[in-house]
Design a protein around this motif. Structure first.
Motif, PDB file in Angstrom:
ATOM      1  N   GLY A   1      -2.054  -3.742  -3.215  1.00  0.00           N
ATOM      2  CA  GLY A   1      -2.654  -2.509  -2.702  1.00  0.00           C
ATOM      3  C   GLY A   1      -3.337  -1.802  -3.858  1.00  0.00           C
TER       4      GLY A   1
ATOM      5  N   GLY B   1       0.810  -1.216   0.000  1.00  0.00           N
ATOM      6  CA  GLY B   1       0.000   0.000   0.000  1.00  0.00           C
ATOM      7  C   GLY B   1       0.840   1.261   0.000  1.00  0.00           C
TER       8      GLY B   1
ATOM      9  N   THR C   1      -3.153   2.117   2.319  1.00  0.00           N
ATOM     10  CA  THR C   1      -2.601   2.915   1.215  1.00  0.00           C
ATOM     11  C   THR C   1      -2.445   4.388   1.623  1.00  0.00           C
ATOM     12  OG1 THR C   1      -4.860   2.891   0.350  1.00  0.00           O
ATOM     13  CG2 THR C   1      -3.274   1.466  -0.739  1.00  0.00           C
TER      14      THR C   1
ATOM     15  N   HIS D   1      -9.198   3.851  -1.033  1.00  0.00           N
ATOM     16  CA  HIS D   1      -8.128   3.330  -0.184  1.00  0.00           C
ATOM     17  C   HIS D   1      -8.335   1.833   0.023  1.00  0.00           C
ATOM     18  CE1 HIS D   1      -5.543   6.564   1.061  1.00  0.00           C
ATOM     19  NE2 HIS D   1      -6.527   7.305   1.558  1.00  0.00           N
ATOM     20  N   THR D   2      -7.229   1.153   0.270  1.00  0.00           N
ATOM     21  CA  THR D   2      -7.266  -0.228   0.754  1.00  0.00           C
ATOM     22  C   THR D   2      -7.242  -0.171   2.277  1.00  0.00           C
ATOM     23  OG1 THR D   2      -6.174  -1.105  -1.215  1.00  0.00           O
ATOM     24  CG2 THR D   2      -5.995  -2.418   0.810  1.00  0.00           C
TER      25      THR D   2
END
Ligand code: MG
Ligand code: MG
Length: 255
Positions: free
Chosen positions: A110, A17, A253, A240-241
């Motif tokens: 990611g 990420g 991330t 986002h992860t």
């Protein structure tokens, strides 16, 4: 099937990420009037290469796609919502750009996206981007053990609809891990308290997509990838992860 990740696996996913975050930051830095989308793709490739990471985007070919994806980022400008193929288009003053990037490192993926403006921004674009980020933050805040997928979807949808924006039907977030797209799907609109229960160790890509004109309709370009608004209005994307942990959501991330 949903694979629950161990704490150690989540730490390893954080490393992937971080590479995504660095690539997105580098692309954003490089994005100026006159710079082409292909040049931005090369910037991201440089970051991935430098980190020893591979691209889960390059060569990716889901069922809907007529050709494998040819780049390491999706670059979606103005009325493009997501999945734009970086080409020779040179950025113009006032463009709204969404960049989506993935990295595979140590076997883990990611996935994150950011939207920003180039040159002098239109006020409406700034509001759209802020709302995408607020919807993402609301979705992330709902990613806690004991909640359900519907709680994330509801949180995202409430922010988007509350601001009067459209949400492209049928696209949304997803589980992420050894593969870019895993179970479960994470819709951008839904009913609170419904859907799969969230457990510690789940890792989700949460990714609101907003259409400024307020309609939900989109069409696909002849390239088979780029999704555009039908009303011609602009779109923004933020992603986002995120790991669901006992201590709350962990953004893998984040910069
Ligand atoms: Mg993405
Ligand atoms: Mg994604």
């Amino acid at each position: 099937m949903v694979e629950l990740k161990t704490e150690r696996s989540i730490d390893e996913m954080r490393a992937a990420g971080r590479v995504v975050a660095r690539a997105l930051a580098a692309v954003r830095d490089a994005a100026r009037v006159g710079v082409s989308l292909q040049e931005l793709d090369r910037v991201a490739r440089g970051v991935l290469d430098g980190a020893g990471a591979a691209s889960p985007f390059l060569g990716y070919r889901p069922q809907f796609a007529p050709v494998p994806f040819p780049a390491v980022v999706c670059a979606s400008v103005n009325d493009a919502i997501v999945h734009g193929i970086p080409d020779g288009y040179r950025l113009r003053d006032g463009d709204l750009v969404s960049i989506d990037c993935g990295a595979r490192l140590g076997g883990w993926v990611g996935d994150a996206a950011v939207s920003f403006t180039v040159g002098r921004p239109r006020p409406g674009d700034l509001r759209l981007i802020e709302t995408a980020e607020a919807a993402l933050a609301a979705g992330i805040a709902a990613a806690v053990p004991g909640n359900r997928i519907g709680d994330i979807a509801h949180a995202i949808g409430t922010v988007c609809r509350g601001a009067g924006y459209g949400i492209p039907d049928g696209f949304g977030g997803h589980g992420v891990g050894r593969h870019m797209h895993e179970e479960p799907g994470v819709p951008n609109e839904g009913r609170a308290g419904r859907g799969m229960r969230l457990r510690a160790g789940m890792v989700l890509a949460i990714e609101p997509m907003l259409i400024a004109g307020g309609t939900d309709d989109y069409r696909c370009d002849g390239d088979g990838w780029t999704l555009r608004t039908v009303d011609g209005s602009r779109a923004a994307h933020a992603e986002h992860t995120v790991a669901v942990t006992p201590a709350g959501p962990r953004i893998l991330t984040a910069p």
